[in-house]
Design an enzyme around this catalytic site. Structure first.
Site, PDB file in Angstrom:
ATOM      1  N   LYS A  20     -37.404 -37.940 110.216  1.00  0.00           N
ATOM      2  CA  LYS A  20     -37.474 -37.287 108.912  1.00  0.00           C
ATOM      3  C   LYS A  20     -36.182 -37.560 108.162  1.00  0.00           C
ATOM      4  CE  LYS A  20     -36.266 -34.335 106.685  1.00  0.00           C
ATOM      5  NZ  LYS A  20     -35.573 -34.314 105.338  1.00  0.00           N
TER       6      LYS A  20
ATOM      7  N   GLY B 268     -26.909 -32.085 110.251  1.00  0.00           N
ATOM      8  CA  GLY B 268     -26.889 -31.461 108.932  1.00  0.00           C
ATOM      9  C   GLY B 268     -25.985 -30.251 108.925  1.00  0.00           C
ATOM     10  N   SER B 269     -26.248 -29.341 108.020  1.00  0.00           N
ATOM     11  CA  SER B 269     -25.380 -28.184 107.842  1.00  0.00           C
ATOM     12  C   SER B 269     -25.536 -27.189 108.981  1.00  0.00           C
ATOM     13  CB  SER B 269     -25.699 -27.484 106.514  1.00  0.00           C
ATOM     14  OG  SER B 269     -26.955 -26.823 106.591  1.00  0.00           O
ATOM     15  N   THR B 270     -24.503 -26.394 109.197  1.00  0.00           N
ATOM     16  CA  THR B 270     -24.556 -25.355 110.225  1.00  0.00           C
ATOM     17  C   THR B 270     -25.620 -24.316 109.884  1.00  0.00           C
ATOM     18  OG1 THR B 270     -22.262 -25.696 110.858  1.00  0.00           O
ATOM     19  CG2 THR B 270     -23.213 -23.547 111.351  1.00  0.00           C
TER      20      THR B 270
ATOM     21  N   ALA C 128     -28.480 -24.776 108.300  1.00  0.00           N
ATOM     22  CA  ALA C 128     -29.788 -25.318 108.659  1.00  0.00           C
ATOM     23  C   ALA C 128     -29.928 -25.430 110.174  1.00  0.00           C
ATOM     24  CB  ALA C 128     -29.987 -26.683 108.006  1.00  0.00           C
ATOM     25  N   GLY C 129     -28.819 -25.756 110.860  1.00  0.00           N
ATOM     26  CA  GLY C 129     -28.857 -25.866 112.316  1.00  0.00           C
ATOM     27  C   GLY C 129     -29.203 -24.554 112.980  1.00  0.00           C
TER      28      GLY C 129
ATOM     29  N   GLU D 143     -26.052 -31.680 115.553  1.00  0.00           N
ATOM     30  CA  GLU D 143     -24.730 -32.156 115.118  1.00  0.00           C
ATOM     31  C   GLU D 143     -24.519 -31.578 113.728  1.00  0.00           C
ATOM     32  OE1 GLU D 143     -22.132 -33.738 113.049  1.00  0.00           O
ATOM     33  OE2 GLU D 143     -23.209 -35.649 113.135  1.00  0.00           O
TER      34      GLU D 143
ATOM     35  N   CYS E 249     -18.968 -34.969 107.642  1.00  0.00           N
ATOM     36  CA  CYS E 249     -18.744 -33.815 108.503  1.00  0.00           C
ATOM     37  C   CYS E 249     -17.456 -33.950 109.318  1.00  0.00           C
ATOM     38  CB  CYS E 249     -19.935 -33.602 109.425  1.00  0.00           C
ATOM     39  SG  CYS E 249     -20.378 -35.048 110.401  1.00  0.00           S
TER      40      CYS E 249
ATOM     41  N   GLU F 196     -16.781 -25.512 104.624  1.00  0.00           N
ATOM     42  CA  GLU F 196     -16.971 -26.947 104.416  1.00  0.00           C
ATOM     43  C   GLU F 196     -17.355 -27.208 102.960  1.00  0.00           C
ATOM     44  OE1 GLU F 196     -18.918 -30.547 106.969  1.00  0.00           O
ATOM     45  OE2 GLU F 196     -20.216 -28.821 106.587  1.00  0.00           O
TER      46      GLU F 196
END
Length: 486
Positions: free
Chosen positions: A179, A231-233, A235-236, A253, A287, A387
Protein backbone atom coordinates in the site's frame (compact mmCIF):
# COMPACT_ATOMS: atom_id res chain seq x y z
CA UNK A 1 1.79 13.90 -18.32
CA UNK A 2 1.64 10.33 -17.04
CA UNK A 3 -1.81 8.75 -16.75
CA UNK A 4 -2.63 5.40 -15.15
CA UNK A 5 -6.20 4.18 -15.46
CA UNK A 6 -5.52 0.71 -14.01
CA UNK A 7 -4.30 -0.83 -10.76
CA UNK A 8 -1.58 -3.46 -10.36
CA UNK A 9 -3.35 -6.35 -8.60
CA UNK A 10 -1.91 -9.82 -8.26
CA UNK A 11 0.83 -9.13 -10.80
CA UNK A 12 -1.43 -7.75 -13.54
CA UNK A 13 -2.76 -4.36 -14.56
CA UNK A 14 -6.52 -4.53 -14.02
CA UNK A 15 -9.56 -2.29 -14.12
CA UNK A 16 -10.16 -0.59 -10.75
CA UNK A 17 -13.46 -0.49 -8.91
CA UNK A 18 -13.67 3.27 -9.52
CA UNK A 19 -12.92 5.08 -12.79
CA UNK A 20 -12.13 8.33 -10.96
CA UNK A 21 -8.52 9.45 -11.31
CA UNK A 22 -6.52 11.45 -8.77
CA UNK A 23 -4.51 14.47 -9.90
CA UNK A 24 -0.85 14.11 -8.89
CA UNK A 25 0.50 17.61 -8.29
CA UNK A 26 4.00 19.02 -8.23
CA UNK A 27 5.08 20.40 -4.84
CA UNK A 28 7.23 22.87 -6.75
CA UNK A 29 4.37 24.83 -8.36
CA UNK A 30 1.24 22.74 -7.67
CA UNK A 31 0.75 21.98 -11.36
CA UNK A 32 -0.73 18.62 -12.34
CA UNK A 33 2.02 16.21 -13.43
CA UNK A 34 -0.04 13.03 -13.66
CA UNK A 35 -3.38 11.35 -13.10
CA UNK A 36 -3.88 7.90 -11.66
CA UNK A 37 -6.43 5.44 -10.35
CA UNK A 38 -6.64 4.91 -6.59
CA UNK A 39 -7.61 1.75 -4.73
CA UNK A 40 -10.81 1.39 -2.74
CA UNK A 41 -11.81 -1.40 -0.32
CA UNK A 42 -13.14 -3.53 -3.17
CA UNK A 43 -9.71 -3.43 -4.79
CA UNK A 44 -8.10 -4.37 -1.48
CA UNK A 45 -10.38 -7.40 -1.34
CA UNK A 46 -9.22 -8.50 -4.79
CA UNK A 47 -5.54 -7.97 -3.96
CA UNK A 48 -5.74 -9.82 -0.65
CA UNK A 49 -7.70 -12.67 -2.24
CA UNK A 50 -5.03 -13.01 -4.92
CA UNK A 51 -2.27 -12.97 -2.29
CA UNK A 52 -4.12 -15.51 -0.13
CA UNK A 53 -4.59 -17.91 -3.02
CA UNK A 54 -0.97 -17.48 -4.15
CA UNK A 55 0.27 -18.25 -0.65
CA UNK A 56 -2.05 -21.16 0.08
CA UNK A 57 -2.01 -22.80 -3.34
CA UNK A 58 0.69 -21.20 -5.48
CA UNK A 59 4.34 -22.10 -5.98
CA UNK A 60 6.02 -19.08 -4.40
CA UNK A 61 6.15 -20.17 -0.72
CA UNK A 62 7.27 -23.63 -1.83
CA UNK A 63 9.95 -22.33 -4.21
CA UNK A 64 13.51 -22.85 -2.99
CA UNK A 65 15.28 -19.87 -1.40
CA UNK A 66 17.80 -19.95 -4.26
CA UNK A 67 15.05 -19.55 -6.86
CA UNK A 68 13.42 -16.71 -4.90
CA UNK A 69 16.80 -15.01 -4.62
CA UNK A 70 17.21 -15.21 -8.42
CA UNK A 71 13.87 -13.44 -9.00
CA UNK A 72 14.64 -10.69 -6.48
CA UNK A 73 18.12 -10.26 -7.93
CA UNK A 74 16.49 -9.65 -11.30
CA UNK A 75 14.18 -7.06 -9.73
CA UNK A 76 17.19 -5.24 -8.26
CA UNK A 77 18.90 -5.21 -11.66
CA UNK A 78 15.79 -3.90 -13.39
CA UNK A 79 15.62 -1.08 -10.85
CA UNK A 80 19.26 -0.17 -11.45
CA UNK A 81 18.62 0.05 -15.20
CA UNK A 82 16.02 2.77 -14.62
CA UNK A 83 17.72 4.58 -11.74
CA UNK A 84 17.83 8.01 -13.41
CA UNK A 85 14.16 7.81 -14.39
CA UNK A 86 13.21 6.80 -10.86
CA UNK A 87 15.20 9.65 -9.30
CA UNK A 88 13.61 12.26 -11.58
CA UNK A 89 10.10 10.94 -11.00
CA UNK A 90 10.41 10.94 -7.20
CA UNK A 91 11.75 14.51 -7.32
CA UNK A 92 8.77 15.59 -9.40
CA UNK A 93 6.25 13.90 -7.06
CA UNK A 94 7.83 14.61 -3.68
CA UNK A 95 9.77 17.82 -4.15
CA UNK A 96 12.90 15.97 -3.01
CA UNK A 97 15.99 17.65 -4.43
CA UNK A 98 17.45 15.74 -7.36
CA UNK A 99 20.81 15.41 -5.60
CA UNK A 100 19.04 13.38 -2.91
CA UNK A 101 17.01 11.12 -5.19
CA UNK A 102 20.08 10.46 -7.35
CA UNK A 103 22.22 9.72 -4.29
CA UNK A 104 19.58 7.30 -3.10
CA UNK A 105 19.92 5.05 -6.12
CA UNK A 106 23.28 3.47 -5.14
CA UNK A 107 21.83 3.17 -1.65
CA UNK A 108 18.97 1.09 -3.05
CA UNK A 109 21.52 -1.19 -4.69
CA UNK A 110 23.35 -1.65 -1.40
CA UNK A 111 20.07 -2.28 0.40
CA UNK A 112 19.08 -4.97 -2.11
CA UNK A 113 22.51 -6.62 -2.03
CA UNK A 114 22.40 -6.79 1.77
CA UNK A 115 19.04 -8.58 1.70
CA UNK A 116 20.17 -10.96 -1.03
CA UNK A 117 23.34 -11.80 0.90
CA UNK A 118 21.31 -12.33 4.07
CA UNK A 119 18.98 -14.70 2.21
CA UNK A 120 21.91 -16.66 0.79
CA UNK A 121 23.40 -17.14 4.27
CA UNK A 122 20.13 -17.52 6.19
CA UNK A 123 19.42 -20.53 8.42
CA UNK A 124 16.28 -21.63 6.60
CA UNK A 125 16.50 -25.01 8.31
CA UNK A 126 18.92 -26.55 10.78
CA UNK A 127 19.11 -29.50 13.14
CA UNK A 128 19.90 -28.69 16.76
CA UNK A 129 22.46 -30.58 18.77
CA UNK A 130 20.56 -31.94 21.81
CA UNK A 131 21.49 -30.42 25.15
CA UNK A 132 21.05 -33.93 26.56
CA UNK A 133 23.14 -36.46 24.61
CA UNK A 134 20.75 -39.16 25.74
CA UNK A 135 17.70 -37.42 24.23
CA UNK A 136 15.74 -39.92 22.11
CA UNK A 137 14.90 -37.32 19.44
CA UNK A 138 16.42 -34.55 17.35
CA UNK A 139 14.91 -31.12 16.70
CA UNK A 140 14.69 -29.63 13.21
CA UNK A 141 14.12 -25.86 13.28
CA UNK A 142 12.69 -24.23 10.16
CA UNK A 143 12.08 -20.60 9.20
CA UNK A 144 8.92 -20.39 7.10
CA UNK A 145 6.97 -17.57 5.52
CA UNK A 146 4.27 -15.93 7.63
CA UNK A 147 1.64 -15.59 4.90
CA UNK A 148 0.00 -12.52 3.39
CA UNK A 149 1.91 -9.35 4.26
CA UNK A 150 0.36 -5.88 4.12
CA UNK A 151 3.30 -3.54 3.58
CA UNK A 152 2.31 0.09 4.14
CA UNK A 153 4.84 2.79 3.31
CA UNK A 154 5.03 6.61 3.50
CA UNK A 155 5.61 9.16 0.79
CA UNK A 156 8.95 10.66 1.78
CA UNK A 157 11.30 8.01 0.33
CA UNK A 158 9.06 5.57 -1.52
CA UNK A 159 11.49 3.23 -3.28
CA UNK A 160 13.67 2.82 -0.21
CA UNK A 161 10.68 2.12 2.01
CA UNK A 162 9.18 -0.28 -0.54
CA UNK A 163 12.40 -2.24 -1.01
CA UNK A 164 12.93 -2.41 2.78
CA UNK A 165 9.71 -4.42 3.00
CA UNK A 166 9.05 -6.25 -0.24
CA UNK A 167 12.60 -7.60 -0.58
CA UNK A 168 12.67 -9.53 2.73
CA UNK A 169 8.97 -10.42 2.58
CA UNK A 170 9.30 -11.97 -0.86
CA UNK A 171 12.67 -13.58 -0.17
CA UNK A 172 11.06 -15.35 2.78
CA UNK A 173 8.27 -16.70 0.56
CA UNK A 174 5.43 -14.42 1.62
CA UNK A 175 2.90 -12.81 -0.69
CA UNK A 176 2.52 -9.03 -0.45
CA UNK A 177 0.00 -6.24 -0.83
CA UNK A 178 2.07 -3.04 -0.99
CA UNK A 179 0.00 0.00 0.00
CA UNK A 180 1.61 3.25 -1.16
CA UNK A 181 0.77 6.91 -0.68
CA UNK A 182 -1.35 8.64 -3.33
CA UNK A 183 1.39 11.25 -3.79
CA UNK A 184 3.76 8.51 -5.00
CA UNK A 185 1.40 6.80 -7.42
CA UNK A 186 3.56 7.55 -10.45
CA UNK A 187 6.86 6.20 -9.11
CA UNK A 188 5.20 3.25 -7.42
CA UNK A 189 3.43 2.31 -10.64
CA UNK A 190 6.87 2.29 -12.23
CA UNK A 191 7.88 -0.14 -9.47
CA UNK A 192 4.84 -2.24 -10.38
CA UNK A 193 6.13 -2.48 -13.96
CA UNK A 194 9.48 -3.69 -12.62
CA UNK A 195 7.75 -6.30 -10.45
CA UNK A 196 5.80 -7.54 -13.46
CA UNK A 197 9.02 -7.90 -15.44
CA UNK A 198 10.88 -9.69 -12.64
CA UNK A 199 8.89 -12.90 -13.11
CA UNK A 200 6.93 -13.30 -9.89
CA UNK A 201 4.12 -15.87 -10.05
CA UNK A 202 0.47 -14.83 -10.31
CA UNK A 203 -1.01 -13.24 -7.21
CA UNK A 204 2.25 -12.81 -5.31
CA UNK A 205 2.28 -9.02 -5.22
CA UNK A 206 -0.04 -6.05 -5.68
CA UNK A 207 0.74 -2.31 -5.55
CA UNK A 208 -2.17 -0.19 -4.34
CA UNK A 209 -2.11 3.60 -4.01
CA UNK A 210 -4.80 4.47 -1.49
CA UNK A 211 -5.94 6.90 1.17
CA UNK A 212 -5.88 6.36 4.95
CA UNK A 213 -9.36 4.90 5.16
CA UNK A 214 -8.55 2.24 2.59
CA UNK A 215 -5.25 1.58 4.36
CA UNK A 216 -7.11 0.87 7.59
CA UNK A 217 -9.41 -1.48 5.72
CA UNK A 218 -6.30 -3.39 4.56
CA UNK A 219 -4.90 -3.51 8.10
CA UNK A 220 -8.14 -4.97 9.45
CA UNK A 221 -8.57 -7.47 6.62
CA UNK A 222 -8.93 -10.96 8.17
CA UNK A 223 -6.81 -12.62 5.48
CA UNK A 224 -3.75 -10.45 6.20
CA UNK A 225 -1.24 -12.26 8.44
CA UNK A 226 1.38 -9.55 9.02
CA UNK A 227 1.50 -5.78 8.81
CA UNK A 228 4.77 -3.99 8.05
CA UNK A 229 4.34 -0.24 8.46
CA UNK A 230 6.53 2.83 8.14
CA UNK A 231 5.03 6.17 9.09
CA UNK A 232 4.06 8.39 11.98
CA UNK A 233 3.99 7.23 15.58
CA UNK A 234 0.34 8.22 15.82
CA UNK A 235 -0.60 5.98 12.89
CA UNK A 236 1.66 3.23 14.25
CA UNK A 237 -0.21 3.18 17.53
CA UNK A 238 -3.50 2.81 15.68
CA UNK A 239 -2.13 -0.02 13.54
CA UNK A 240 -0.66 -1.82 16.56
CA UNK A 241 -4.04 -1.61 18.27
CA UNK A 242 -5.88 -3.04 15.28
CA UNK A 243 -3.26 -5.76 14.79
CA UNK A 244 -3.50 -6.72 18.45
CA UNK A 245 -7.21 -7.38 18.18
CA UNK A 246 -6.53 -10.07 15.57
CA UNK A 247 -3.09 -11.16 16.85
CA UNK A 248 -1.50 -10.25 13.54
CA UNK A 249 2.26 -10.08 13.34
CA UNK A 250 3.36 -6.45 13.14
CA UNK A 251 6.53 -4.44 12.60
CA UNK A 252 6.53 -0.66 12.89
CA UNK A 253 9.18 1.84 11.81
CA UNK A 254 7.92 5.13 13.22
CA UNK A 255 8.94 8.71 13.94
CA UNK A 256 12.04 10.26 15.39
CA UNK A 257 13.45 13.38 16.98
CA UNK A 258 17.09 12.47 16.79
CA UNK A 259 19.96 14.22 18.53
CA UNK A 260 23.42 14.90 17.16
CA UNK A 261 25.84 15.17 20.08
CA UNK A 262 28.83 17.37 19.29
CA UNK A 263 31.53 16.60 21.86
CA UNK A 264 33.95 19.37 22.93
CA UNK A 265 36.89 17.96 20.93
CA UNK A 266 34.94 17.57 17.67
CA UNK A 267 36.16 19.08 14.40
CA UNK A 268 33.41 21.65 14.05
CA UNK A 269 33.90 22.22 10.32
CA UNK A 270 33.49 18.49 9.70
CA UNK A 271 30.53 18.26 12.06
CA UNK A 272 28.70 21.19 10.48
CA UNK A 273 29.29 19.80 7.00
CA UNK A 274 28.10 16.39 8.19
CA UNK A 275 24.93 17.88 9.66
CA UNK A 276 24.15 19.35 6.26
CA UNK A 277 23.30 15.79 5.27
CA UNK A 278 22.51 14.20 8.63
CA UNK A 279 20.00 16.90 9.62
CA UNK A 280 18.65 18.23 6.34
CA UNK A 281 18.57 15.27 3.94
CA UNK A 282 15.42 15.03 1.82
CA UNK A 283 14.27 18.53 2.82
CA UNK A 284 14.44 17.23 6.44
CA UNK A 285 11.30 15.22 5.66
CA UNK A 286 13.06 12.21 7.11
CA UNK A 287 12.43 10.17 10.25
CA UNK A 288 16.18 9.80 10.89
CA UNK A 289 17.05 13.51 10.55
CA UNK A 290 19.22 14.83 13.39
CA UNK A 291 17.11 17.92 14.08
CA UNK A 292 18.28 18.38 17.68
CA UNK A 293 21.90 19.54 17.78
CA UNK A 294 23.50 19.24 21.23
CA UNK A 295 26.48 21.56 21.67
CA UNK A 296 28.88 22.02 24.64
CA UNK A 297 28.41 25.39 26.34
CA UNK A 298 32.05 26.31 25.80
CA UNK A 299 31.62 25.97 22.03
CA UNK A 300 27.93 26.81 21.76
CA UNK A 301 28.33 30.12 19.93
CA UNK A 302 30.69 28.49 17.41
CA UNK A 303 28.19 25.76 16.65
CA UNK A 304 25.31 28.22 16.23
CA UNK A 305 27.39 30.47 13.97
CA UNK A 306 28.53 27.52 11.88
CA UNK A 307 25.01 26.19 11.43
CA UNK A 308 23.72 29.67 10.58
CA UNK A 309 26.31 30.03 7.82
CA UNK A 310 25.52 26.55 6.54
CA UNK A 311 21.75 27.01 6.42
CA UNK A 312 21.97 30.40 4.76
CA UNK A 313 24.26 28.96 2.07
CA UNK A 314 21.87 26.21 1.00
CA UNK A 315 20.08 26.53 -2.31
CA UNK A 316 16.29 26.41 -1.94
CA UNK A 317 14.13 26.02 -5.02
CA UNK A 318 13.18 23.81 -7.95
CA UNK A 319 14.08 20.24 -6.94
CA UNK A 320 15.07 19.47 -10.55
CA UNK A 321 17.79 22.16 -10.43
CA UNK A 322 21.26 20.83 -9.66
CA UNK A 323 21.96 23.88 -7.49
CA UNK A 324 19.03 23.10 -5.16
CA UNK A 325 19.76 21.43 -1.84
CA UNK A 326 16.31 21.86 -0.25
CA UNK A 327 13.11 21.61 -2.26
CA UNK A 328 9.46 22.16 -1.29
CA UNK A 329 7.43 20.31 1.29
CA UNK A 330 5.28 17.50 -0.09
CA UNK A 331 1.91 19.25 0.38
CA UNK A 332 0.42 22.58 1.45
CA UNK A 333 -0.68 21.14 4.79
CA UNK A 334 2.88 19.99 5.52
CA UNK A 335 4.18 23.46 4.61
CA UNK A 336 1.68 24.97 7.04
CA UNK A 337 2.66 22.47 9.72
CA UNK A 338 6.29 23.58 9.51
CA UNK A 339 5.27 27.26 9.62
CA UNK A 340 3.17 26.55 12.71
CA UNK A 341 6.11 24.91 14.50
CA UNK A 342 8.38 27.84 13.69
CA UNK A 343 5.82 30.18 15.27
CA UNK A 344 5.56 27.85 18.26
CA UNK A 345 9.35 28.01 18.68
CA UNK A 346 9.26 31.80 18.80
CA UNK A 347 6.34 31.76 21.24
CA UNK A 348 8.19 29.29 23.48
CA UNK A 349 11.11 31.71 23.78
CA UNK A 350 13.68 30.10 21.50
CA UNK A 351 15.95 32.51 19.64
CA UNK A 352 15.28 32.63 15.91
CA UNK A 353 18.77 32.74 14.38
CA UNK A 354 17.83 32.52 10.71
CA UNK A 355 14.78 31.66 8.67
CA UNK A 356 11.21 32.04 9.85
CA UNK A 357 7.62 31.21 8.88
CA UNK A 358 7.83 32.70 5.40
CA UNK A 359 8.04 31.39 1.85
CA UNK A 360 11.38 32.19 0.18
CA UNK A 361 10.94 35.06 -2.33
CA UNK A 362 9.90 33.96 -5.80
CA UNK A 363 8.70 30.52 -4.70
CA UNK A 364 5.15 31.38 -3.67
CA UNK A 365 3.55 28.92 -6.10
CA UNK A 366 5.11 25.95 -4.36
CA UNK A 367 5.09 24.43 -0.89
CA UNK A 368 8.34 26.05 0.19
CA UNK A 369 9.58 27.00 3.62
CA UNK A 370 12.69 28.93 4.58
CA UNK A 371 15.21 26.66 6.34
CA UNK A 372 15.21 27.75 9.98
CA UNK A 373 17.61 27.60 12.91
CA UNK A 374 16.70 28.09 16.57
CA UNK A 375 19.19 28.65 19.38
CA UNK A 376 18.73 28.88 23.16
CA UNK A 377 16.38 25.93 22.94
CA UNK A 378 15.36 24.05 26.08
CA UNK A 379 14.82 20.37 25.47
CA UNK A 380 11.34 20.57 27.03
CA UNK A 381 10.13 22.88 24.23
CA UNK A 382 7.78 21.45 21.64
CA UNK A 383 10.24 22.20 18.84
CA UNK A 384 12.70 19.90 20.65
CA UNK A 385 10.23 17.16 21.53
CA UNK A 386 7.89 16.87 18.54
CA UNK A 387 8.70 15.67 15.04
CA UNK A 388 8.36 18.60 12.65
CA UNK A 389 9.33 16.85 9.39
CA UNK A 390 10.81 19.95 7.83
CA UNK A 391 14.06 21.98 7.76
CA UNK A 392 13.95 23.34 11.31
CA UNK A 393 16.95 22.75 13.58
CA UNK A 394 17.17 23.33 17.32
CA UNK A 395 20.53 23.86 19.04
CA UNK A 396 20.57 22.83 22.70
CA UNK A 397 23.42 23.56 25.12
CA UNK A 398 24.77 20.94 27.53
CA UNK A 399 27.11 21.18 30.52
CA UNK A 400 29.07 17.93 30.38
CA UNK A 401 28.95 14.53 28.73
CA UNK A 402 26.46 13.08 31.21
CA UNK A 403 24.21 16.06 30.60
CA UNK A 404 24.46 15.54 26.83
CA UNK A 405 23.45 11.90 27.14
CA UNK A 406 20.58 12.82 29.45
CA UNK A 407 19.24 15.41 27.02
CA UNK A 408 19.65 13.14 24.00
CA UNK A 409 17.71 10.39 25.78
CA UNK A 410 15.02 12.78 27.06
CA UNK A 411 12.64 12.05 24.18
CA UNK A 412 9.71 9.74 23.53
CA UNK A 413 11.53 8.73 20.37
CA UNK A 414 14.62 6.60 19.83
CA UNK A 415 15.19 6.03 16.12
CA UNK A 416 18.51 7.59 15.23
CA UNK A 417 21.27 9.85 16.50
CA UNK A 418 24.85 10.90 15.98
CA UNK A 419 28.04 11.59 17.90
CA UNK A 420 30.90 13.81 16.73
CA UNK A 421 34.37 13.62 18.30
CA UNK A 422 38.06 13.70 17.37
CA UNK A 423 38.40 10.50 19.41
CA UNK A 424 36.46 7.83 17.52
CA UNK A 425 36.59 5.29 20.36
CA UNK A 426 35.30 7.88 22.81
CA UNK A 427 32.49 8.71 20.39
CA UNK A 428 31.66 5.00 20.21
CA UNK A 429 31.48 4.84 24.01
CA UNK A 430 29.03 7.75 24.05
CA UNK A 431 27.01 6.18 21.23
CA UNK A 432 26.56 3.06 23.37
CA UNK A 433 24.84 5.20 26.01
CA UNK A 434 22.21 6.63 23.67
CA UNK A 435 18.78 4.97 23.83
CA UNK A 436 18.20 4.82 20.12
CA UNK A 437 18.16 2.10 17.49
CA UNK A 438 20.78 3.61 15.19
CA UNK A 439 23.73 5.88 15.97
CA UNK A 440 26.23 7.22 13.44
CA UNK A 441 29.72 8.29 14.51
CA UNK A 442 31.34 11.24 12.72
CA UNK A 443 28.85 11.14 9.87
CA UNK A 444 29.15 7.47 8.94
CA UNK A 445 26.17 6.41 6.80
CA UNK A 446 23.48 4.06 8.03
CA UNK A 447 24.40 0.52 6.95
CA UNK A 448 22.10 -2.11 5.48
CA UNK A 449 23.70 -5.27 6.90
CA UNK A 450 22.82 -4.50 10.52
CA UNK A 451 19.28 -4.12 11.88
CA UNK A 452 17.50 -0.76 11.62
CA UNK A 453 14.61 0.35 13.81
CA UNK A 454 13.66 2.25 16.91
CA UNK A 455 13.47 2.23 20.67
CA UNK A 456 10.46 3.58 22.57
CA UNK A 457 7.85 5.34 20.41
CA UNK A 458 10.01 4.95 17.30
CA UNK A 459 8.67 1.50 16.62
CA UNK A 460 8.70 -2.26 16.99
CA UNK A 461 10.87 -4.75 15.16
CA UNK A 462 13.78 -4.20 12.80
CA UNK A 463 14.50 -3.92 9.09
CA UNK A 464 17.62 -4.59 6.95
CA UNK A 465 19.95 -7.54 6.75
CA UNK A 466 19.40 -10.96 8.28
CA UNK A 467 17.46 -9.57 11.25
CA UNK A 468 15.07 -7.75 8.92
CA UNK A 469 14.64 -10.88 6.81
CA UNK A 470 13.86 -12.89 9.93
CA UNK A 471 10.91 -10.65 10.84
CA UNK A 472 9.05 -12.06 7.83
CA UNK A 473 9.38 -15.66 9.00
CA UNK A 474 7.83 -17.93 11.59
CA UNK A 475 9.79 -20.54 13.55
CA UNK A 476 8.69 -24.14 13.25
CA UNK A 477 10.25 -26.92 15.31
CA UNK A 478 9.89 -30.53 14.22
CA UNK A 479 11.05 -33.31 16.55
CA UNK A 480 12.12 -36.58 14.99
CA UNK A 481 12.85 -39.76 16.98
CA UNK A 482 16.38 -41.03 16.75
CA UNK A 483 16.78 -44.42 15.15
CA UNK A 484 17.60 -47.13 17.65
CA UNK A 485 20.53 -49.41 16.99
CA UNK A 486 19.51 -53.00 16.28
Amino acid sequence: MLTYTQLFIGGEWTTPSSTELLDIVSPHDNSVIGRAAQALPADVDRAVAAARKAFDEGPWPRTSPADRIAVLRKLAALREDRADEIAALISAENGSALWFTKAGQPGLSRQARAYLKAAEEFDWERTLTPSDPAAPFRSVVRREAIGVVAAIIPWNSPFSAAFAKIMPALLAGNTVVLKVSPENTLSMNLLADLLAAAGLPEGVISVLPADRETSEYLVKHPDVDKIAFTGSTRAGRRIASLAGEQLKRVSLELGGKSAAVILPDADLDAAIQGLKFGSLLNNAESCIAHTRVLAPRERYDEVVAGLKALIESLGVGDPADDSTFIGPMIRRDQQQRVFDYIRIGVEEGARLVTGGPEVPPGLEKGNYVTPTLFADVDNSMRIAQEEIFGPVLAVIAYDDEDDAVRIANDSEYGLSGGVWSADQEHALAVARRLRTGTVTVNGAPVGFDGPFGGFKASGLGREYGAVGLGTYTEYKTITVPEKKDR
